[in-house]
Scaffold this motif. Structure first.
Motif, PDB file in Angstrom:
ATOM      1  N   PRO A   1       0.827  -1.215   0.000  1.00  0.00           N
ATOM      2  CA  PRO A   1       0.000   0.000   0.000  1.00  0.00           C
ATOM      3  C   PRO A   1       0.858   1.260   0.000  1.00  0.00           C
ATOM      4  N   ASP A   2       0.225   2.371  -0.324  1.00  0.00           N
ATOM      5  CA  ASP A   2       0.904   3.668  -0.283  1.00  0.00           C
ATOM      6  C   ASP A   2       0.904   4.246   1.129  1.00  0.00           C
ATOM      7  N   ILE A   3      -0.178   3.991   1.867  1.00  0.00           N
ATOM      8  CA  ILE A   3      -0.322   4.514   3.230  1.00  0.00           C
ATOM      9  C   ILE A   3      -0.804   3.408   4.157  1.00  0.00           C
ATOM     10  N   ALA A   4      -0.253   3.382   5.374  1.00  0.00           N
ATOM     11  CA  ALA A   4      -0.730   2.460   6.404  1.00  0.00           C
ATOM     12  C   ALA A   4      -1.135   3.265   7.635  1.00  0.00           C
ATOM     13  N   PHE A   5      -2.416   3.166   8.015  1.00  0.00           N
ATOM     14  CA  PHE A   5      -2.905   3.784   9.248  1.00  0.00           C
ATOM     15  C   PHE A   5      -2.786   2.738  10.355  1.00  0.00           C
ATOM     16  N   LEU A   6      -1.933   2.996  11.349  1.00  0.00           N
ATOM     17  CA  LEU A   6      -1.655   2.018  12.389  1.00  0.00           C
ATOM     18  C   LEU A   6      -2.075   2.536  13.761  1.00  0.00           C
ATOM     19  N   ASP A   7      -2.914   1.761  14.432  1.00  0.00           N
ATOM     20  CA  ASP A   7      -3.246   2.065  15.823  1.00  0.00           C
ATOM     21  C   ASP A   7      -1.988   1.833  16.661  1.00  0.00           C
ATOM     22  N   ILE A   8      -1.625   2.770  17.497  1.00  0.00           N
ATOM     23  CA  ILE A   8      -0.406   2.617  18.293  1.00  0.00           C
ATOM     24  C   ILE A   8      -0.562   1.529  19.344  1.00  0.00           C
ATOM     25  N   GLN A   9      -1.694   1.510  20.036  1.00  0.00           N
ATOM     26  CA  GLN A   9      -1.882   0.566  21.144  1.00  0.00           C
ATOM     27  C   GLN A   9      -2.680  -0.658  20.699  1.00  0.00           C
ATOM     28  N   MET A  10      -1.962  -1.635  20.152  1.00  0.00           N
ATOM     29  CA  MET A  10      -2.570  -2.918  19.799  1.00  0.00           C
ATOM     30  C   MET A  10      -1.922  -4.003  20.632  1.00  0.00           C
ATOM     31  N   PRO A  11      -2.681  -4.993  21.080  1.00  0.00           N
ATOM     32  CA  PRO A  11      -2.102  -6.083  21.868  1.00  0.00           C
ATOM     33  C   PRO A  11      -1.170  -6.943  21.026  1.00  0.00           C
TER      34      PRO A  11
ATOM     35  N   MET B   1       1.555  -6.901  19.282  1.00  0.00           N
ATOM     36  CA  MET B   1       2.528  -6.061  18.580  1.00  0.00           C
ATOM     37  C   MET B   1       1.926  -4.673  18.402  1.00  0.00           C
ATOM     38  N   THR B   2       2.558  -3.674  18.980  1.00  0.00           N
ATOM     39  CA  THR B   2       2.035  -2.316  18.896  1.00  0.00           C
ATOM     40  C   THR B   2       2.244  -1.740  17.497  1.00  0.00           C
ATOM     41  N   GLY B   3       1.557  -0.644  17.228  1.00  0.00           N
ATOM     42  CA  GLY B   3       1.726   0.017  15.946  1.00  0.00           C
ATOM     43  C   GLY B   3       3.151   0.493  15.733  1.00  0.00           C
ATOM     44  N   LEU B   4       3.823   0.925  16.818  1.00  0.00           N
ATOM     45  CA  LEU B   4       5.210   1.357  16.719  1.00  0.00           C
ATOM     46  C   LEU B   4       6.111   0.194  16.301  1.00  0.00           C
ATOM     47  N   GLU B   5       5.861  -0.981  16.871  1.00  0.00           N
ATOM     48  CA  GLU B   5       6.654  -2.163  16.521  1.00  0.00           C
ATOM     49  C   GLU B   5       6.399  -2.579  15.074  1.00  0.00           C
ATOM     50  N   VAL B   6       5.154  -2.455  14.636  1.00  0.00           N
ATOM     51  CA  VAL B   6       4.822  -2.763  13.241  1.00  0.00           C
ATOM     52  C   VAL B   6       5.581  -1.818  12.311  1.00  0.00           C
ATOM     53  N   ALA B   7       5.564  -0.525  12.645  1.00  0.00           N
ATOM     54  CA  ALA B   7       6.229   0.476  11.810  1.00  0.00           C
ATOM     55  C   ALA B   7       7.725   0.193  11.682  1.00  0.00           C
ATOM     56  N   LYS B   8       8.354  -0.233  12.777  1.00  0.00           N
ATOM     57  CA  LYS B   8       9.786  -0.538  12.735  1.00  0.00           C
ATOM     58  C   LYS B   8      10.068  -1.676  11.765  1.00  0.00           C
ATOM     59  N   LYS B   9       9.180  -2.657  11.721  1.00  0.00           N
ATOM     60  CA  LYS B   9       9.361  -3.783  10.802  1.00  0.00           C
ATOM     61  C   LYS B   9       9.106  -3.368   9.356  1.00  0.00           C
ATOM     62  N   LEU B  10       8.185  -2.447   9.161  1.00  0.00           N
ATOM     63  CA  LEU B  10       7.854  -2.017   7.800  1.00  0.00           C
ATOM     64  C   LEU B  10       8.982  -1.228   7.149  1.00  0.00           C
ATOM     65  N   ILE B  11       9.841  -0.614   7.966  1.00  0.00           N
ATOM     66  CA  ILE B  11      10.959   0.153   7.422  1.00  0.00           C
ATOM     67  C   ILE B  11      11.839  -0.717   6.534  1.00  0.00           C
ATOM     68  N   ASP B  12      11.909  -2.013   6.857  1.00  0.00           N
ATOM     69  CA  ASP B  12      12.766  -2.932   6.103  1.00  0.00           C
ATOM     70  C   ASP B  12      12.133  -3.415   4.797  1.00  0.00           C
ATOM     71  N   CYS B  13      10.875  -3.052   4.556  1.00  0.00           N
ATOM     72  CA  CYS B  13      10.216  -3.474   3.317  1.00  0.00           C
ATOM     73  C   CYS B  13      10.875  -2.787   2.121  1.00  0.00           C
ATOM     74  N   GLU B  14      10.770  -3.404   0.971  1.00  0.00           N
ATOM     75  CA  GLU B  14      11.369  -2.846  -0.241  1.00  0.00           C
ATOM     76  C   GLU B  14      10.750  -1.494  -0.578  1.00  0.00           C
TER      77      GLU B  14
ATOM     78  N   TYR C   1       1.551   9.651  23.220  1.00  0.00           N
ATOM     79  CA  TYR C   1       2.114   8.516  22.495  1.00  0.00           C
ATOM     80  C   TYR C   1       2.523   8.924  21.085  1.00  0.00           C
ATOM     81  N   ALA C   2       1.837   9.883  20.558  1.00  0.00           N
ATOM     82  CA  ALA C   2       2.108  10.288  19.179  1.00  0.00           C
ATOM     83  C   ALA C   2       3.493  10.898  19.029  1.00  0.00           C
ATOM     84  N   LEU C   3       4.061  11.424  20.111  1.00  0.00           N
ATOM     85  CA  LEU C   3       5.402  11.981  20.032  1.00  0.00           C
ATOM     86  C   LEU C   3       6.424  10.929  19.625  1.00  0.00           C
ATOM     87  N   LYS C   4       6.146   9.667  19.950  1.00  0.00           N
ATOM     88  CA  LYS C   4       7.055   8.587  19.583  1.00  0.00           C
ATOM     89  C   LYS C   4       6.954   8.247  18.099  1.00  0.00           C
ATOM     90  N   ALA C   5       5.894   8.731  17.457  1.00  0.00           N
ATOM     91  CA  ALA C   5       5.660   8.370  16.057  1.00  0.00           C
ATOM     92  C   ALA C   5       6.822   8.780  15.170  1.00  0.00           C
TER      93      ALA C   5
END
Length: 260
Positions: free
Chosen positions: A54-64, A66-79, A93-97
């Motif tokens: 996708p072009d954009i991913a809307f991620l909830d930060i507080q998910m049981p 794996m949090t949205g922040l953890e998901v985002a860190k993994k997505l950085i490695d995508c092509e 929490y958004a400051l950590k975004a």
């Protein structure tokens, strides 16, 4: 709106009602978007992104799990990682975004103004590029594309205003005005979103749904109610200081301009 036609979006939120609300609001405002998938946990979100790119991913930060922040860190490695927009009920929490190169964030309950702000930013990014975003969208936008001068009507003539001479741009009673450093106010036909996209992004900050401010004119910052800020600008030709509120949804963005 044409730049957003067929833009692919993924939504991840463990609260199904909130995910549905965001999906409905996005499509209501931008009917040409393509919502390619809705996930309710981090693992499913990563699978959707890797599968459909996708072009954009809307991620909830507080998910049981794996949090949205953890998901985002993994997505950085995508092509071709998507631009990431975090969703949260708590702006602290958004400051950590921005530590994971997120493009922006929106607050729950969702607000149409917030949606238009982040999608306007993404559209501006597309307008200034000939390709899809290849990163999370936090790269500095080219400053050479910014409009440096604006024309406003003054009687039967058009007066030219240099962007350096603009103190604030503000909306009042559904009209938009430019206030210059000499204290003059000019009505304009452009919208605040137009100014946000056209003014040099290194010097002008959309700090509130009704204000765009010249950051070079900020003299002091005062704390405001609801964890917000109040910008106190330098005295201009009128001898008075202008006070401009920073909306709750824009507070974290202020840190990109001023070390708080």
């Amino acid at each position: 709106m044409t730049r957003l036609k067929d833009v692919k979006v993924v939504i991840a939120d463990d609260e199904k009602l909130m995910a549905k609300e965001l999906q409905s609001l996005l499509l209501e405002i931008y009917p040409d978007l393509c919502i390619i998938g809705v996930a309710h946990d981090g693992e499913a979100a990563i699978h959707l992104v890797k599968t459909y790119r996708p072009d954009i991913a809307f991620l909830d930060i507080q998910m049981p799990g794996m949090t949205g922040l953890e998901v985002a860190k993994k997505l950085i490695d995508c092509e071709e990682p998507p631009a990431v927009v975090f969703a949260t009920a708590y702006d602290e929490y958004a400051l950590k975004a921005f530590s994971v190169n997120a493009m922006d964030y929106i607050l729950k309950p969702y607000d149409e103004i917030d949606i238009e702000r982040v999608m306007g930013k993404f559209e501006k990014m597309l307008t200034r590029s000939t390709v899809k975003p290849k990163s999370s969208g936090n790269k500095e936008v080219s400053k050479s594309c910014a409009v440096r001068k604006f024309s406003v009507e003054k009687g039967d003539r058009m007066e030219i205003i240099d962007s350096d001479k603009i103190e604030i741009v503000y909306a009042k009673d559904r009209l938009v005005y430019i206030k210059t450093l000499d204290g003059e106010n000019y009505r304009t036909k452009l919208t605040l979103q137009d100014f946000e996209s056209k003014l040099p992004s290194d010097r002008f900050f959309r700090c509130h749904r009704n204000f765009v401010v010249n950051v070079n004119q900020i003299k002091e910052i005062a704390t405001w109610f609801n964890k917000g800020y109040l910008l106190i600008l330098k005295k201009t030709g009128t001898g008075k200081s202008t006070e401009v509120p920073v909306g709750r949804a824009y507070a974290a963005k202020l840190k990109e301009y001023i070390e708080l």
